[in-house]
Each structure stands twice: as C-alpha cells, then as structure tokens.
Design a protein around this motif. Structure first.
Motif, PDB file in Angstrom:
ATOM      1  N   GLN A  88      44.028  35.639 -20.690  1.00  0.00           N
ATOM      2  CA  GLN A  88      45.329  34.976 -20.661  1.00  0.00           C
ATOM      3  C   GLN A  88      45.302  33.676 -19.864  1.00  0.00           C
ATOM      4  OE1 GLN A  88      48.109  37.874 -19.193  1.00  0.00           O
ATOM      5  NE2 GLN A  88      48.025  39.132 -21.039  1.00  0.00           N
ATOM      6  N   GLN A  89      44.330  33.553 -18.946  1.00  0.00           N
ATOM      7  CA  GLN A  89      44.258  32.356 -18.104  1.00  0.00           C
ATOM      8  C   GLN A  89      43.233  31.338 -18.578  1.00  0.00           C
ATOM      9  OE1 GLN A  89      44.575  33.302 -13.672  1.00  0.00           O
ATOM     10  NE2 GLN A  89      44.098  35.320 -14.521  1.00  0.00           N
ATOM     11  N   PHE A  90      42.452  31.678 -19.608  1.00  0.00           N
ATOM     12  CA  PHE A  90      41.453  30.733 -20.098  1.00  0.00           C
ATOM     13  C   PHE A  90      42.116  29.419 -20.497  1.00  0.00           C
ATOM     14  CE2 PHE A  90      38.105  33.965 -21.885  1.00  0.00           C
ATOM     15  CZ  PHE A  90      37.817  34.366 -20.587  1.00  0.00           C
TER      16      PHE A  90
ATOM     17  N   ASP B 225      30.286  14.331  -9.468  1.00  0.00           N
ATOM     18  CA  ASP B 225      29.214  15.194  -8.973  1.00  0.00           C
ATOM     19  C   ASP B 225      29.732  16.528  -8.464  1.00  0.00           C
ATOM     20  OD1 ASP B 225      27.311  13.252  -9.503  1.00  0.00           O
ATOM     21  OD2 ASP B 225      27.518  12.327  -7.520  1.00  0.00           O
ATOM     22  N   GLU B 226      31.005  16.808  -8.686  1.00  0.00           N
ATOM     23  CA  GLU B 226      31.595  18.011  -8.105  1.00  0.00           C
ATOM     24  C   GLU B 226      32.304  18.848  -9.167  1.00  0.00           C
ATOM     25  OE1 GLU B 226      34.122  16.889  -4.922  1.00  0.00           O
ATOM     26  OE2 GLU B 226      32.491  16.099  -3.681  1.00  0.00           O
ATOM     27  N   TRP B 227      32.570  20.095  -8.794  1.00  0.00           N
ATOM     28  CA  TRP B 227      33.306  21.020  -9.652  1.00  0.00           C
ATOM     29  C   TRP B 227      34.706  21.238  -9.097  1.00  0.00           C
ATOM     30  CZ3 TRP B 227      31.562  22.342 -14.271  1.00  0.00           C
ATOM     31  CH2 TRP B 227      30.184  22.299 -14.517  1.00  0.00           C
ATOM     32  N   ASN B 228      35.695  21.169  -9.969  1.00  0.00           N
ATOM     33  CA  ASN B 228      37.061  21.537  -9.614  1.00  0.00           C
ATOM     34  C   ASN B 228      37.378  22.900 -10.222  1.00  0.00           C
ATOM     35  OD1 ASN B 228      37.506  19.073  -8.310  1.00  0.00           O
ATOM     36  ND2 ASN B 228      38.246  18.096 -10.172  1.00  0.00           N
ATOM     37  N   GLU B 229      38.026  23.744  -9.434  1.00  0.00           N
ATOM     38  CA  GLU B 229      38.525  25.015  -9.973  1.00  0.00           C
ATOM     39  C   GLU B 229      39.801  24.726 -10.748  1.00  0.00           C
ATOM     40  OE1 GLU B 229      39.333  28.010  -7.120  1.00  0.00           O
ATOM     41  OE2 GLU B 229      37.241  28.499  -6.748  1.00  0.00           O
ATOM     42  N   ILE B 230      39.786  24.975 -12.050  1.00  0.00           N
ATOM     43  CA  ILE B 230      41.040  24.836 -12.799  1.00  0.00           C
ATOM     44  C   ILE B 230      41.706  26.199 -12.983  1.00  0.00           C
ATOM     45  CG2 ILE B 230      40.391  22.682 -13.891  1.00  0.00           C
ATOM     46  CD1 ILE B 230      39.725  24.185 -16.414  1.00  0.00           C
ATOM     47  N   VAL B 231      40.938  27.273 -12.775  1.00  0.00           N
ATOM     48  CA  VAL B 231      41.505  28.605 -12.574  1.00  0.00           C
ATOM     49  C   VAL B 231      40.797  29.178 -11.358  1.00  0.00           C
ATOM     50  CG1 VAL B 231      41.906  30.896 -13.511  1.00  0.00           C
ATOM     51  CG2 VAL B 231      41.909  28.927 -15.046  1.00  0.00           C
ATOM     52  N   ALA B 232      41.548  29.547 -10.341  1.00  0.00           N
ATOM     53  CA  ALA B 232      40.966  29.953  -9.062  1.00  0.00           C
ATOM     54  C   ALA B 232      40.192  31.253  -9.167  1.00  0.00           C
ATOM     55  CB  ALA B 232      42.071  30.097  -8.022  1.00  0.00           C
ATOM     56  N   GLU B 233      39.191  31.412  -8.304  1.00  0.00           N
ATOM     57  CA  GLU B 233      38.409  32.648  -8.249  1.00  0.00           C
ATOM     58  C   GLU B 233      39.327  33.850  -8.025  1.00  0.00           C
ATOM     59  OE1 GLU B 233      35.350  32.592  -5.324  1.00  0.00           O
ATOM     60  OE2 GLU B 233      34.083  31.212  -6.448  1.00  0.00           O
ATOM     61  N   GLN B 234      39.042  34.909  -8.753  1.00  0.00           N
ATOM     62  CA  GLN B 234      39.860  36.116  -8.641  1.00  0.00           C
ATOM     63  C   GLN B 234      39.103  37.300  -9.231  1.00  0.00           C
ATOM     64  OE1 GLN B 234      43.026  36.010 -12.036  1.00  0.00           O
ATOM     65  NE2 GLN B 234      42.416  33.872 -11.645  1.00  0.00           N
ATOM     66  N   VAL B 235      39.578  38.495  -8.947  1.00  0.00           N
ATOM     67  CA  VAL B 235      39.110  39.695  -9.633  1.00  0.00           C
ATOM     68  C   VAL B 235      40.273  40.200 -10.468  1.00  0.00           C
ATOM     69  CG1 VAL B 235      39.683  41.204  -7.671  1.00  0.00           C
ATOM     70  CG2 VAL B 235      38.017  41.970  -9.389  1.00  0.00           C
ATOM     71  N   CYS B 236      40.018  40.451 -11.746  1.00  0.00           N
ATOM     72  CA  CYS B 236      41.102  40.829 -12.640  1.00  0.00           C
ATOM     73  C   CYS B 236      40.536  41.558 -13.849  1.00  0.00           C
ATOM     74  CB  CYS B 236      41.897  39.599 -13.088  1.00  0.00           C
ATOM     75  SG  CYS B 236      40.941  38.406 -14.048  1.00  0.00           S
ATOM     76  N   SER B 237      41.411  42.072 -14.689  1.00  0.00           N
ATOM     77  CA  SER B 237      40.989  42.725 -15.921  1.00  0.00           C
ATOM     78  C   SER B 237      40.530  41.668 -16.929  1.00  0.00           C
ATOM     79  CB  SER B 237      42.145  43.518 -16.518  1.00  0.00           C
ATOM     80  OG  SER B 237      43.163  42.624 -16.970  1.00  0.00           O
TER      81      SER B 237
ATOM     82  N   VAL C 224      33.397  25.093 -17.649  1.00  0.00           N
ATOM     83  CA  VAL C 224      32.689  26.370 -17.605  1.00  0.00           C
ATOM     84  C   VAL C 224      33.635  27.495 -17.202  1.00  0.00           C
ATOM     85  CG1 VAL C 224      30.810  27.678 -16.532  1.00  0.00           C
ATOM     86  CG2 VAL C 224      30.508  25.228 -16.980  1.00  0.00           C
ATOM     87  N   ILE C 225      33.566  28.592 -17.943  1.00  0.00           N
ATOM     88  CA  ILE C 225      34.214  29.850 -17.566  1.00  0.00           C
ATOM     89  C   ILE C 225      33.127  30.769 -17.021  1.00  0.00           C
ATOM     90  CG2 ILE C 225      35.289  31.961 -18.455  1.00  0.00           C
ATOM     91  CD1 ILE C 225      36.770  30.168 -20.490  1.00  0.00           C
ATOM     92  N   ALA C 226      33.306  31.240 -15.784  1.00  0.00           N
ATOM     93  CA  ALA C 226      32.321  32.113 -15.142  1.00  0.00           C
ATOM     94  C   ALA C 226      32.906  33.509 -14.987  1.00  0.00           C
ATOM     95  CB  ALA C 226      31.918  31.554 -13.789  1.00  0.00           C
ATOM     96  N   LEU C 227      32.139  34.493 -15.432  1.00  0.00           N
ATOM     97  CA  LEU C 227      32.587  35.889 -15.409  1.00  0.00           C
ATOM     98  C   LEU C 227      31.443  36.779 -14.911  1.00  0.00           C
ATOM     99  CD1 LEU C 227      34.009  35.874 -19.038  1.00  0.00           C
ATOM    100  CD2 LEU C 227      35.449  36.017 -16.999  1.00  0.00           C
ATOM    101  N   ILE C 228      31.658  37.493 -13.827  1.00  0.00           N
ATOM    102  CA  ILE C 228      30.694  38.485 -13.351  1.00  0.00           C
ATOM    103  C   ILE C 228      31.331  39.857 -13.476  1.00  0.00           C
ATOM    104  CG2 ILE C 228      29.456  39.381 -11.335  1.00  0.00           C
ATOM    105  CD1 ILE C 228      29.129  36.554 -10.328  1.00  0.00           C
ATOM    106  N   ASP C 229      30.600  40.798 -14.048  1.00  0.00           N
ATOM    107  CA  ASP C 229      31.103  42.163 -14.180  1.00  0.00           C
ATOM    108  C   ASP C 229      31.358  42.747 -12.792  1.00  0.00           C
ATOM    109  OD1 ASP C 229      31.730  44.750 -14.915  1.00  0.00           O
ATOM    110  OD2 ASP C 229      29.703  45.266 -15.594  1.00  0.00           O
ATOM    111  N   ALA C 230      32.605  43.136 -12.526  1.00  0.00           N
ATOM    112  CA  ALA C 230      32.981  43.708 -11.233  1.00  0.00           C
ATOM    113  C   ALA C 230      33.134  45.220 -11.302  1.00  0.00           C
ATOM    114  CB  ALA C 230      34.287  43.073 -10.749  1.00  0.00           C
ATOM    115  N   ARG C 231      32.752  45.815 -12.447  1.00  0.00           N
ATOM    116  CA  ARG C 231      32.924  47.262 -12.676  1.00  0.00           C
ATOM    117  C   ARG C 231      34.412  47.613 -12.691  1.00  0.00           C
ATOM    118  NH1 ARG C 231      27.804  47.044 -14.297  1.00  0.00           N
ATOM    119  NH2 ARG C 231      26.328  46.703 -12.589  1.00  0.00           N
ATOM    120  N   MET C 232      34.704  48.877 -12.928  1.00  0.00           N
ATOM    121  CA  MET C 232      36.085  49.381 -12.923  1.00  0.00           C
ATOM    122  C   MET C 232      36.997  48.586 -13.840  1.00  0.00           C
ATOM    123  SD  MET C 232      36.633  50.532  -8.934  1.00  0.00           S
ATOM    124  CE  MET C 232      36.279  48.928  -8.219  1.00  0.00           C
TER     125      MET C 232
END
Length: 230
Positions: A152-154, A134-146, A113-121
C-alpha cells in the motif's frame, strides 16, 4: 593521507567484512546464519592480515546497524562497539536496507529502490529510497509491517528496483503484478556500506563507540550498551 575504513555486517544471514585501504576494496562475504559470533572476528583479522595492517591502522569503523535478525544485529553492534572502543575509532552506522539500495545503484544503476528483508511472522523490514546525487533519500521510512501494508505504501516510480529477501518470502508481492524490477540482490554486504559511510563522514556524521545503537524496528527489543571506560 589516504583513509582506511573497516566495515562489518552480521544483521542478516550474511556475514561480511570489507576493507578500504590504499584506495582498494577487499571483501569477505559468507552465508552463515548461525555462526556469526564465531566467524566475524576471524574474517576481520583475515582482511587486516591480507592488507598487512592492524586494527590501530584503521581510521573509521562502519557497521550494519539493522534492521535484521535480533541476534545478528546484536552481534554486529557488539563487535563494532568492542573494536571501536579498543582502537578508539570513530564509527558510522549504516542501514542494512540502504546498503542493498547502494548495491543496486552500483551494479544496476538503480536510482529508485524498494528494500524488503523477511522479518518472519508475516512481516517485512521495508523502506523505499530515491537517489539524489551521491545520497539516498527515504521516500518511505524504514518500518516493520505486513506485506500488504508495504504494498500500500509502494511509490510506483518508473524503473524501481526491488532488493532483499522479503519479496520472495511472501507471495503477496508477486501476486500484485506490479511494474517493478526484481533484482537478484537479496542480502546486504558491507562492501556497499563503505560509500554510504564516506558520504556521512564528509558531513561529520560519525559517532563514538558508546553512542552507537542497533535498529530493530520492533519495539519490544532492548539493548544494553557496554559500560563506559574509566
């Protein structure tokens, strides 16, 4: 003894409460971007009343710790901290991005899953998750970015599902014609925080009310905890 868990979330436009009691889940979900402070406690009271219990009968409190709007995250953490301190409840903090991944798993069977929340700006809150048992691993860490930096990180794993408001908010995503499944899951719900929290509880990953912290991802935001009880 069966465990009773109360979950709440106000980090985005959604305001939601979920209760696991007697092995049954009941939920209330609203879209109320400007009235979280007025709605969240009455929603908590409504679910507890429906179950004929009080906050003292709850065993664990779960909350959406962000990322999301600054005000929404603050409200959720403040309410969680107040309820947990008042009833002396252990707390589990759950990522709002991971909660949407869990919903995609429960509804669609998604394991990437790719999760994206609009952060404005012209930015998004972004993370990518992969299911492991039964668990989720982050394969791309949480971040705020363009959007461009997110693309590029997908990690383009087969049958990857996209969740969150960020995809529709920025045309850069759809213009790439990427081999992704775009779901109708746009906002997190506290219902899907329950199963994530249960996995954390099983590992002993709980906190006290005074230990919980919001996750803004933008570094310029500060948070002041409630003073310690004497």
């Amino acid at each position: 003894m069966m465990t009773t868990i109360l979950a709440l979330d106000t980090a985005t436009e959604a305001c939601s409460v979920a209760l696991l009691h007697n092995e049954k889940i009941s939920t209330l979900d609203e879209i109320s971007p400007r009235s979280h402070t007025q709605r969240i406690l009455p929603m908590v009271d409504e679910l507890l009343t429906q179950a004929n219990i009080q906050i003292k009968d709850v065993n664990y409190l779960v909350f959406g710790r962000g990322p999301g709007s600054f005000t929404g995250v603050r409200v959720g953490v403040s309410v969680a901290q107040g309820l947990a301190m008042g009833a002396n409840l252990p707390v589990v903090a759950v990522s709002n991005l991971k909660a949407m991944a869990e919903e995609a798993y429960q509804k669609l069977g998604a394991e990437n899953v790719i999760a994206l929340i609009d952060a404005r700006m012209n930015e998004v809150y972004f993370a990518q998750f992969s299911r492991n048992g039964d668990e989720w691993n982050e394969i791309v860490a949480e971040q705020v970015c363009s959007p461009e930096a997110a693309i590029q990180q997908f990690q383009l794993i087969e049958n990857t599902v996209v969740v969150g408001t960020g995809w529709a908010a920025y045309s850069q995503f759809s213009e790439q014609n990427l081999p992704l499944v775009v779901s109708e899951i746009t906002l997190p719900s506290s219902r899907y925080m329950l199963s994530i929290a249960q996995a954390e509880m099983a590992k002993g990953n709980v906190q006290s009310a005074l230990e919980i912290e919001p996750v803004y991802l933008r570094n310029e935001v500060t948070w002041e905890k409630l003073p310690n009880k004497r």
